[in-house]
Design a protein around this motif. Structure first.
Motif, PDB file in Angstrom:
ATOM      1  N   LYS A   1      35.786  69.136  37.372  1.00 18.56           N
ATOM      2  CA  LYS A   1      35.885  67.818  38.004  1.00 18.56           C
ATOM      3  C   LYS A   1      35.941  68.038  39.502  1.00 18.56           C
ATOM      4  CE  LYS A   1      38.811  63.756  38.429  1.00 18.56           C
ATOM      5  NZ  LYS A   1      39.320  62.659  37.626  1.00 18.56           N
ATOM      6  N   TYR A   2      35.143  67.279  40.234  1.00 15.84           N
ATOM      7  CA  TYR A   2      35.127  67.394  41.687  1.00 15.84           C
ATOM      8  C   TYR A   2      35.193  65.984  42.273  1.00 15.84           C
ATOM      9  CZ  TYR A   2      33.587  68.287  46.433  1.00 15.84           C
ATOM     10  OH  TYR A   2      33.514  68.347  47.812  1.00 15.84           O
ATOM     11  N   ILE A   3      36.224  65.768  43.085  1.00 19.00           N
ATOM     12  CA  ILE A   3      36.359  64.445  43.697  1.00 19.00           C
ATOM     13  C   ILE A   3      35.623  64.508  45.027  1.00 19.00           C
ATOM     14  CG2 ILE A   3      37.996  62.694  44.475  1.00 19.00           C
ATOM     15  CD1 ILE A   3      39.989  64.182  42.464  1.00 19.00           C
ATOM     16  N   GLY A   4      34.368  64.119  44.979  1.00 17.52           N
ATOM     17  CA  GLY A   4      33.476  64.325  46.128  1.00 17.52           C
ATOM     18  C   GLY A   4      33.374  63.093  47.001  1.00 17.52           C
ATOM     19  N   PRO A   5      32.429  63.128  47.947  1.00 20.00           N
ATOM     20  CA  PRO A   5      32.280  62.010  48.883  1.00 20.00           C
ATOM     21  C   PRO A   5      32.000  60.672  48.202  1.00 20.00           C
ATOM     22  CG  PRO A   5      31.014  63.910  49.627  1.00 20.00           C
ATOM     23  CD  PRO A   5      31.540  64.252  48.266  1.00 20.00           C
TER      24      PRO A   5
ATOM     25  N   ALA B   1      34.613  60.719  41.804  1.00 23.93           N
ATOM     26  CA  ALA B   1      34.791  61.859  40.899  1.00 23.93           C
ATOM     27  C   ALA B   1      33.534  62.153  40.095  1.00 23.93           C
ATOM     28  CB  ALA B   1      35.942  61.584  39.962  1.00 23.93           C
ATOM     29  N   VAL B   2      33.098  63.402  40.159  1.00 16.25           N
ATOM     30  CA  VAL B   2      31.987  63.904  39.340  1.00 16.25           C
ATOM     31  C   VAL B   2      32.628  64.755  38.258  1.00 16.25           C
ATOM     32  CG1 VAL B   2      29.821  65.156  39.391  1.00 16.25           C
ATOM     33  CG2 VAL B   2      30.785  64.293  41.527  1.00 16.25           C
ATOM     34  N   GLU B   3      32.193  64.566  37.033  1.00 17.12           N
ATOM     35  CA  GLU B   3      32.812  65.348  35.967  1.00 17.12           C
ATOM     36  C   GLU B   3      31.757  65.894  35.027  1.00 17.12           C
ATOM     37  OE1 GLU B   3      35.834  62.922  34.090  1.00 17.12           O
ATOM     38  OE2 GLU B   3      36.476  62.165  36.042  1.00 17.12           O
ATOM     39  N   ALA B   4      31.999  67.115  34.571  1.00 16.70           N
ATOM     40  CA  ALA B   4      31.155  67.704  33.529  1.00 16.70           C
ATOM     41  C   ALA B   4      32.098  68.332  32.517  1.00 16.70           C
ATOM     42  CB  ALA B   4      30.223  68.754  34.110  1.00 16.70           C
ATOM     43  N   ASN B   5      31.839  68.098  31.273  1.00 18.94           N
ATOM     44  CA  ASN B   5      32.749  68.535  30.220  1.00 18.94           C
ATOM     45  C   ASN B   5      31.876  68.961  29.052  1.00 18.94           C
ATOM     46  OD1 ASN B   5      34.643  68.729  28.206  1.00 18.94           O
ATOM     47  ND2 ASN B   5      35.390  66.618  28.387  1.00 18.94           N
ATOM     48  N   TRP B   6      31.776  70.276  28.803  1.00 18.70           N
ATOM     49  CA  TRP B   6      30.881  70.703  27.723  1.00 18.70           C
ATOM     50  C   TRP B   6      31.606  71.500  26.642  1.00 18.70           C
ATOM     51  CZ3 TRP B   6      30.518  75.921  26.925  1.00 18.70           C
ATOM     52  CH2 TRP B   6      30.672  76.787  28.023  1.00 18.70           C
ATOM     53  N   THR B   7      31.061  71.412  25.456  1.00 18.77           N
ATOM     54  CA  THR B   7      31.585  72.219  24.349  1.00 18.77           C
ATOM     55  C   THR B   7      30.398  72.762  23.559  1.00 18.77           C
ATOM     56  OG1 THR B   7      31.647  70.236  23.000  1.00 18.77           O
ATOM     57  CG2 THR B   7      33.741  70.931  23.949  1.00 18.77           C
ATOM     58  N   VAL B   8      30.633  73.881  22.914  1.00 16.65           N
ATOM     59  CA  VAL B   8      29.640  74.384  21.962  1.00 16.65           C
ATOM     60  C   VAL B   8      30.373  74.603  20.647  1.00 16.65           C
ATOM     61  CG1 VAL B   8      28.010  76.218  21.404  1.00 16.65           C
ATOM     62  CG2 VAL B   8      28.311  75.526  23.786  1.00 16.65           C
ATOM     63  N   ASP B   9      29.846  74.022  19.583  1.00 17.61           N
ATOM     64  CA  ASP B   9      30.443  74.269  18.265  1.00 17.61           C
ATOM     65  C   ASP B   9      29.318  74.563  17.284  1.00 17.61           C
ATOM     66  OD1 ASP B   9      29.275  71.862  17.718  1.00 17.61           O
ATOM     67  OD2 ASP B   9      31.141  70.699  17.815  1.00 17.61           O
TER      68      ASP B   9
ATOM     69  N   ASP C   1      29.341  65.948  28.334  1.00 16.43           N
ATOM     70  CA  ASP C   1      29.635  64.626  28.888  1.00 16.43           C
ATOM     71  C   ASP C   1      29.584  64.739  30.407  1.00 16.43           C
ATOM     72  OD1 ASP C   1      30.237  63.400  26.437  1.00 16.43           O
ATOM     73  OD2 ASP C   1      32.249  64.272  26.474  1.00 16.43           O
ATOM     74  N   VAL C   2      28.893  63.804  31.015  1.00 15.23           N
ATOM     75  CA  VAL C   2      28.768  63.841  32.473  1.00 15.23           C
ATOM     76  C   VAL C   2      29.209  62.499  33.035  1.00 15.23           C
ATOM     77  CG1 VAL C   2      27.161  64.095  34.409  1.00 15.23           C
ATOM     78  CG2 VAL C   2      26.778  65.390  32.315  1.00 15.23           C
ATOM     79  N   LYS C   3      29.972  62.551  34.105  1.00 16.51           N
ATOM     80  CA  LYS C   3      30.297  61.299  34.794  1.00 16.51           C
ATOM     81  C   LYS C   3      29.812  61.411  36.227  1.00 16.51           C
ATOM     82  CE  LYS C   3      33.866  58.144  36.054  1.00 16.51           C
ATOM     83  NZ  LYS C   3      35.145  58.132  36.685  1.00 16.51           N
TER      84      LYS C   3
ATOM     85  N   VAL D   1      28.552  57.137  32.788  1.00 13.00           N
ATOM     86  CA  VAL D   1      28.986  58.201  31.881  1.00 13.00           C
ATOM     87  C   VAL D   1      27.880  58.415  30.859  1.00 13.00           C
ATOM     88  CG1 VAL D   1      30.709  58.816  30.153  1.00 13.00           C
ATOM     89  CG2 VAL D   1      31.394  57.554  32.196  1.00 13.00           C
ATOM     90  N   LYS D   2      27.439  59.655  30.702  1.00 15.38           N
ATOM     91  CA  LYS D   2      26.355  59.926  29.754  1.00 15.38           C
ATOM     92  C   LYS D   2      26.663  61.186  28.953  1.00 15.38           C
ATOM     93  CE  LYS D   2      22.832  57.340  32.097  1.00 15.38           C
ATOM     94  NZ  LYS D   2      23.517  56.965  33.317  1.00 15.38           N
ATOM     95  N   THR D   3      26.124  61.234  27.774  1.00 17.23           N
ATOM     96  CA  THR D   3      26.340  62.395  26.906  1.00 17.23           C
ATOM     97  C   THR D   3      24.995  63.029  26.561  1.00 17.23           C
ATOM     98  OG1 THR D   3      28.303  61.396  25.977  1.00 17.23           O
ATOM     99  CG2 THR D   3      27.295  63.124  24.674  1.00 17.23           C
ATOM    100  N   PHE D   4      24.955  64.337  26.562  1.00 20.62           N
ATOM    101  CA  PHE D   4      23.724  65.074  26.234  1.00 20.62           C
ATOM    102  C   PHE D   4      24.060  66.105  25.162  1.00 20.62           C
ATOM    103  CE2 PHE D   4      23.676  63.718  30.594  1.00 20.62           C
ATOM    104  CZ  PHE D   4      22.422  63.145  30.747  1.00 20.62           C
ATOM    105  N   SER D   5      23.057  66.449  24.364  1.00 20.28           N
ATOM    106  CA  SER D   5      23.322  67.526  23.413  1.00 20.28           C
ATOM    107  C   SER D   5      22.085  68.381  23.211  1.00 20.28           C
ATOM    108  CB  SER D   5      23.839  66.972  22.091  1.00 20.28           C
ATOM    109  OG  SER D   5      22.970  65.971  21.650  1.00 20.28           O
ATOM    110  N   VAL D   6      22.337  69.604  22.838  1.00 24.68           N
ATOM    111  CA  VAL D   6      21.247  70.527  22.495  1.00 24.68           C
ATOM    112  C   VAL D   6      21.598  71.069  21.109  1.00 24.68           C
ATOM    113  CG1 VAL D   6      19.954  72.586  23.146  1.00 24.68           C
ATOM    114  CG2 VAL D   6      21.001  71.165  24.933  1.00 24.68           C
ATOM    115  N   GLU D   7      20.901  70.544  20.108  1.00 25.82           N
ATOM    116  CA  GLU D   7      21.238  70.949  18.737  1.00 25.82           C
ATOM    117  C   GLU D   7      20.959  72.423  18.507  1.00 25.82           C
ATOM    118  OE1 GLU D   7      19.715  68.591  15.462  1.00 25.82           O
ATOM    119  OE2 GLU D   7      20.215  66.796  16.672  1.00 25.82           O
TER     120      GLU D   7
END
Ligand code: BGC
Length: 895
Positions: free
Chosen positions: A835-839, A842-850, A857-859, A883-889
């Motif tokens: 998370k970066y609180i920029g100019p 807040a920009v956020e990236a939150n990834w998981t691999v299962d 998830d990106v904000k 807020v958007k979500t992306f996936s790579v199956e």
């Protein structure tokens, strides 16, 4: 754990993507002015305005903004058609000296897009803008002999005055030839410590502004100021014979107190010859050596009215200050956190030692009572060795505070004009009347109080701990100036360290004001030299010598800071005005500062630090590296020439952009003649030589580039993924490997725990990042080298790669108008959050691999965009805010 408590009050991950979000779709923050954390007493009369967005508005872009500016109670609204929400030109006539204005903003989206409400109002006020504005205040010193060859005893200055009218507002403008603590009517003014901080006093002497309206009363009042020697007149420098009195041999005070009544009538109290002076309870207080405080010499009521000052000394007038008097660009130094003892134990020889569990920077606060004359001595160290506090790494710094009790009840005490880098304190003389515990002893964490902006966390605990350690080393070394280390007899703004760490620092904290001030000093120090050579550290301890002194020879990487850091700051802030301010310095370094050979590469006779602290360098010779010093220097020269070309292009100087791009191409040719053609591949087949040539695009044809990459990869593999770089190579290594599609190799290095590696420090229970790869040897003993700090940030520069490649966040455009979200999972790490609180917000990236694959998830904050690059497929998505979500199956984390 102290760090966790800091994190939890500062930031929590739990609010990320709240379910059934009830958050406002769009709101704007209070307006900020330039890069100031404090907007009271600023120096700009037409400060640029910025605000951040909050909310989840999708694809929101600004079309215009209403800016309301209220001056003298009269609001005026400016409707500005601009997509800009960062560093907007001040739309009104300039402010005058000591004028305040209240500002708020309301942003409107492009057609069909919503508007925000008005922001909360924020107030800006200018300080004293010219010498005349100081109203005749003069610098004063006590009428006494000063200690020239020894520590200077701090001086108390006082003045009584009466106020006849009711007070509508009051401001104290104050600085010292040294460091000050001000009191009005017996109460301390403000919460800055070690004020006014350290700057290149001969060029830029910072003053502070305080709102003291509530501290004054109608009738009799008094002001008292204690001044200590600080950086100004104390012992400061490095190596043998550390000098005193770098900027002057007499400590002094300069201040102006202005009171305004309801009718706008002014009264002022200024430093001048009617003040009185005395010595008080502080016997000595030195940056390196600590403070001696004798409470039996306290003078009751000295900063209050009705005090009998007979017997006090008069004052004398000092010459005008050398540097221009200006407000600070950065954040004040403050006490930011308190840490309690984790363990209190006896050393091998039976001494009492407190372990705070965290290597930190600041001092102790004691709450203690005991008989008069009790002498409590505190020695501060970073580590223990052979069961005792290890003082050897401090070299000549005594790092010792002494409190002598007066016997008058319980005393809460802290030193005033010193600071220490420590985890352990050895305490002698503690009185039996007070239990020694967390109630009586607290460590105060002190640093430039910048806004925390960047966070990182992953599924890898040791990497998380390492990241915490990087943050702690930044906190410990961003104290007025960016220092190399906070504990030994040095603590200087070494330029090579600042160059290596700057990109990392810009993510973790909003250091833009802090850097802007330091870079102004860098340019002042550089242009004082007729060849335009910056000194090795800024501010320099060599204020008089304008030519080739021992700290002013042209050196690569260190001197290159005047190109590298303005450019890195521009990448973070998008601030072209700052870039323009720094452009002449960057250009002068490339044009005349660098001493060149006949083909334009570095002159081979120049001294170079180069790949300082290569892991193979022996303890007694930190500069003995495995990569040729001038190879490193030449590679950096090529990169600095490219950055200067980029800077020129960003500032619209297209001819110069082309000129430096051409220069770079020709330097690359000469580089190959010197360093690659006579050899099978390159003069030194080392991690640093290959990393620099790859990261700086010095291999120009595909086949040699491939060979360089595969050679670097096998070199690293054959070295069992241990680090082989020093200061110059470390920051570039990960980026070189990632650019060559070898991110997984770098993960193996990053997560390696044997020495030399980043996580070795964590495996040895380090709580900060170290100067040497092996500051603590595997057997627990301290490295025998004379330069062994446990709080250096340079090798923590790898966190820049961690933020970008593991966390996945980087600015795609200068100033984060467009964000690059491109995590590259690896090393078996299964999740990460950045998370970066920029100019823009807040920009956020939150990834998981299962088992199912990769999910991200990106904000993205309103009025900015992002380019998302998905791992594995490399698919690129261009997105707007929201807020958007992306996936790579089916994606699996590479080991
Ligand atoms: C400092 C460094 C600095 C170096 C220059 C050391 O004493 O602590 O970090 O860059 O000298 O070589």
């Amino acid at each position: 754990m102290p760090f966790q408590s800091f994190l939890s009050h500062a930031f929590s991950w739990s609010h990320l993507y709240p379910p059934n979000s009830v958050k406002m779709a769009l709101s704007v923050s209070p307006v900020a002015f330039e890069h100031h954390r404090l907007s009271l007493g600023i120096g700009e009369t037409a400060p640029r305005l910025s605000y951040r967005f909050d909310g989840t508005a999708a694809d929101w872009e600004q079309a215009s903004v209403d800016i309301e500016i209220t001056r003298n109670g009269v609001p005026k609204i400016f409707n500005v058609d601009t997509p800009d929400s960062v560093l907007i030109t001040w739309p009104d006539s300039p402010l005058s000296s000591q004028e305040s204005a209240t500002v708020r903003a309301r942003a409107h989206g492009k057609e069909g897009n919503l508007s925000s409400d008005w922001s909360q109002p924020s107030t800006v006020e200018t300080g004293l803008l010219s010498t005349e504005d100081w109203g005749g205040a003069v610098p004063i010193a006590a009428e006494r002999d000063t200690e020239i060859d020894g520590p200077k005893r701090p001086i108390l200055f006082r003045k009584d005055f009466s106020v006849n009218e009711t007070i509508a507002s009051a401001r104290l403008y104050i600085t010292a030839l040294g460091l000050y603590v001000a009191e009005i009517n017996g109460a301390r003014v403000g919460d800055h410590v070690l004020a006014p901080g350290y700057s290149s006093y001969n060029f830029r002497h910072v003053y502070d502004t305080y709102d003291v309206t509530e501290m004054l009363k109608q009738g009799g009042n008094a002001i008292g100021v204690t001044v200590g020697e600080g950086w100004y007149a104390g012992r400061l420098g490095f190596n043998r014979d550390i000098p005193r009195n770098l900027y002057g041999d007499t400590i002094g005070l300069l201040c102006l107190l202005t009171l305004t009544n309801g009718d706008g009538k002014k009264q002022s109290i200024k430093s001048e010859l009617s003040w009185q002076a005395s010595t008080g309870p502080i016997i000595t207080s030195e940056i390196y050596d600590g403070e001696v405080y004798n409470a039996t010499e306290e003078i009751k009521g000295w900063s209050s009215t009705n005090f009998n000052a007979s017997g006090w000394l008069g004052v004398k007038q000092l010459p005008a200050l050398n540097g221009s008097l200006v407000p600070s660009d950065g954040a004040p130094i403050r006490k930011v956190e308190e840490v309690k003892p984790q363990q209190i134990f006896q050393s091998a020889s039976g001494k009492t030692v407190i372990d705070f569990g965290q290597n930190l920077v600041g001092w102790l606060r004691l709450k203690v009572s005991g008989p008069a004359g009790t002498n409590i001595t505190i020695v501060h160290t970073e580590v223990m060795e052979n069961g005792e506090v290890a003082t050897r790494p401090l070299r000549s710094a005594k790092a010792t505070d002494t409190l002598i009790l007066s016997g008058n009840g319980t005393r809460i005490w802290e030193p005033s004009f010193t600071y220490h880098g420590f985890r352990y304190t050895q305490i002698t003389g503690w009185p039996k009347e007070t239990p020694l515990n967390g109630d009586s002893v607290t460590a105060m964490v002190v640093h430039s109080d910048m806004e925390r902006t960047g966070y990182f966390e992953s599924s890898h605990d040791m990497l998380n701990k390492f990241h915490e350690n990087v943050v702690w080393s930044m906190r410990g070394n961003f104290l007025g100036v960016p220092t190399d280390c906070p504990q030994r007899d040095e603590r200087l703004g070494w330029t090579g360290d600042a160059h290596a760490f700057m990109p990392t620092s810009n993510y973790i904290y909003d250091a833009s004001g802090f850097w802007r001030g330091w870079l102004k000093d860098a340019w002042s120090e550089q242009k004082k030299n007729d060849l335009m050579i910056p000194p090795y550290y800024i501010p320099t301890d060599d204020p008089t010598d304008t030519q080739r002194s021992r700290v002013r020879t042209p050196v690569a990487v260190w001197g290159d800071v005047v190109v590298g850091n303005p450019y890195a700051l521009y990448r973070t802030t998008g601030d072209k005005k700052m870039l323009e301010e720094q452009y002449d310095g960057a250009k002068a370094w490339i044009d005349t500062g660098i001493k060149r050979n006949d083909v334009g590469l570095w002159d081979r006779s120049t001294f170079q630090f180069a790949d300082w602290l290569d892991p193979k360098a022996p303890p007694e010779d930190a500069g003995a590296a495995t990569t040729a010093k001038h190879l490193v220097a030449d590679a950096y020269l090529i990169q600095m020439t490219r950055l200067l070309s980029n800077m020129s292009a960003s500032l619209g100087k297209s001819d110069l952009a082309t000129q430096y791009a051409d220069q770079r191409s020709s330097l690359i040719g000469h580089f190959h003649d010197a360093w690659t053609k006579p050899y099978t591949l390159i003069a030194n087949v080392t991690q640093t030589a290959l990393a620099l040539t790859l990261a700086f695009d010095i291999w120009q044809d595909e086949s040699t580039r491939k060979t360089a990459t595969s050679t670097l990869r096998s070199l690293i593999a054959n070295n069992t993924y241990l680090v082989g770089t020093g200061f110059a190579g470390t920051q570039q290594l990960g980026f070189a490997l990632s650019a060559a599609n070898a991110t997984s190799d770098f993960y193996k290095m990053l997560l390696q725990t044997k020495v030399p590696s980043w996580l070795y420090q964590v495996s040895m229970n380090g709580t900060t990042t170290w100067e040497r790869w092996d500051s603590l040897l595997a057997d627990g003993s301290v490295n025998p080298g004379s330069m062994t700090s446990f709080n250096h940030y340079a090798f923590g520069s790898v966190a820049d790669w961690v933020h970008q490649k593991v966390g996945g966040l980087a600015p795609a455009d200068p100033g984060w108008k467009k964000v690059l979200v491109a995590p590259e999972p690896g090393g078996g790490i299964t999740s990460a959050k950045a998370k970066y609180i920029g100019p823009y917000g807040a920009v956020e990236a939150n990834w998981t691999v299962d088992g199912e694959g990769f999910k991200l998830d990106v904000k993205v904050p309103p009025n900015s965009r992002a380019r998302v690059v998905l791992p594995g497929s490399g698919e690129v998505k261009e997105i707007g805010s929201g807020v958007k979500t992306f996936s790579v199956e089916g994606f699996k984390v590479p080991e």
